[in-house]
Design a protein around this motif. Structure first.
Motif: not given
Length: 274
Positions: A61-70, A88-92, A108-113
């Motif tokens: 029931n939670t909002t899908t988390p934004a991916v930041t610092n990518a 804003t968080p998750g918006v590039y 190209t997206v680099k995120a979470d290794g």
């Protein structure tokens, strides 16, 4: 399979798609979070936006988390590239890049290794001439109000696919029934002389905008699968929705998968106030 009789049955026939399916057992309670990408580049002035989030369990029931610092980069086929800025968080978003018809683009997206990539291109699209609004009285299965027809000259040369977006008072009509997409298999080079849209009814004073977006072949099939998973009504004992395709891939063969789509489109629009 698709069956279409003529241009006036265009929208109905495009939605008559069926396929043989296998039942797949899916653990809806627990699922590994995956990167979800929603990005688009067009031939219209930017900025262009790429949204990054992670998937969540089906019953969450939670909002899908934004991916930041990518790190998010878009590069075109002429070697021009831009690193997008997170607003804003998750918006590039881009600041200078401009999409062009005939150009190809790589995301190209680099995120979470992990590193992911996707390719698309901006194909040609035909302009829409005008919108007509026809008033119809209430009848069996139809509400009273105004219904739309579209006019425009399709470009000669088979292989084009399109999506039409319909806006009412600047708000996109986004229900499954509002999803309009088609290819030029039976309309190649023809004038679309009053194609009826399934949206409506509309009211006097409504501001209507219709956008015609070009699609790549893969993007067209992606929308077909989205439609089949959201609009199909197979009944109580039908198979569960299947995962739709994605053009987002991990550069590492055994890396974590991703979902979503990076799309390129040329856009032409027409407006009318009823």
């Amino acid at each position: 399979m698709k069956s279409r009789n003529n241009v006036y049955l265009l929208l109905l026939s495009l939605f008559s798609l069926t396929a043989c399916t296998d039942v797949v057992d899916v653990d809806l309670e627990k699922s590994e979070p995956l990167l979800a990408v929603d990005g688009q580049i067009t031939d219209q002035p930017g900025p262009y936006t790429v949204r990054l989030s992670t998937t969540a369990s089906y019953f969450s029931n939670t909002t899908t988390p934004a991916v930041t610092n990518a790190t998010v980069v878009i590069r075109d086929s002429e070697g021009v590239s831009e690193t997008l800025k997170q607003t804003t968080p998750g918006v590039y978003v881009t600041s200078q890049l401009r999409g062009k018809v005939g150009h190809k683009y790589t995301l190209t997206v680099k995120a979470d290794g992990q590193e992911y990539t996707a390719e698309t291109e901006i194909r040609r699209v035909f302009p829409l001439d005008s919108i007509a609004a026809e008033f119809r009285k209430e009848s069996l299965g139809q509400e009273e109000g105004y219904y739309l027809k579209i006019y425009g000259q399709e470009i000669a040369g088979k292989g084009d696919s399109y999506r039409w977006k319909v806006y009412r008072n600047d708000s996109l009509l986004s229900k499954p029934a509002d999803l309009i997409f088609f290819d030029d298999l039976y309309i190649d080079g023809n004038y679309l002389n009053g194609i009826a849209l399934g949206n409506g009814p509309f009211k006097k004073g409504d501001k209507i905008r219709v956008e015609n977006l070009s699609l790549t072949d893969d993007a067209y099939q992606y929308i077909v699968e989205i439609f089949n998973n959201t609009a199909a009504t197979g009944g109580l004992f039908s198979n569960p929705p299947a995962n739709v395709r994605t053009n987002i891939r991990n550069v590492a063969p055994n890396g974590k998968k991703a979902v979503g789509w990076f799309n390129g489109s040329a856009v032409r629009r027409v407006e009318k106030t009823i």
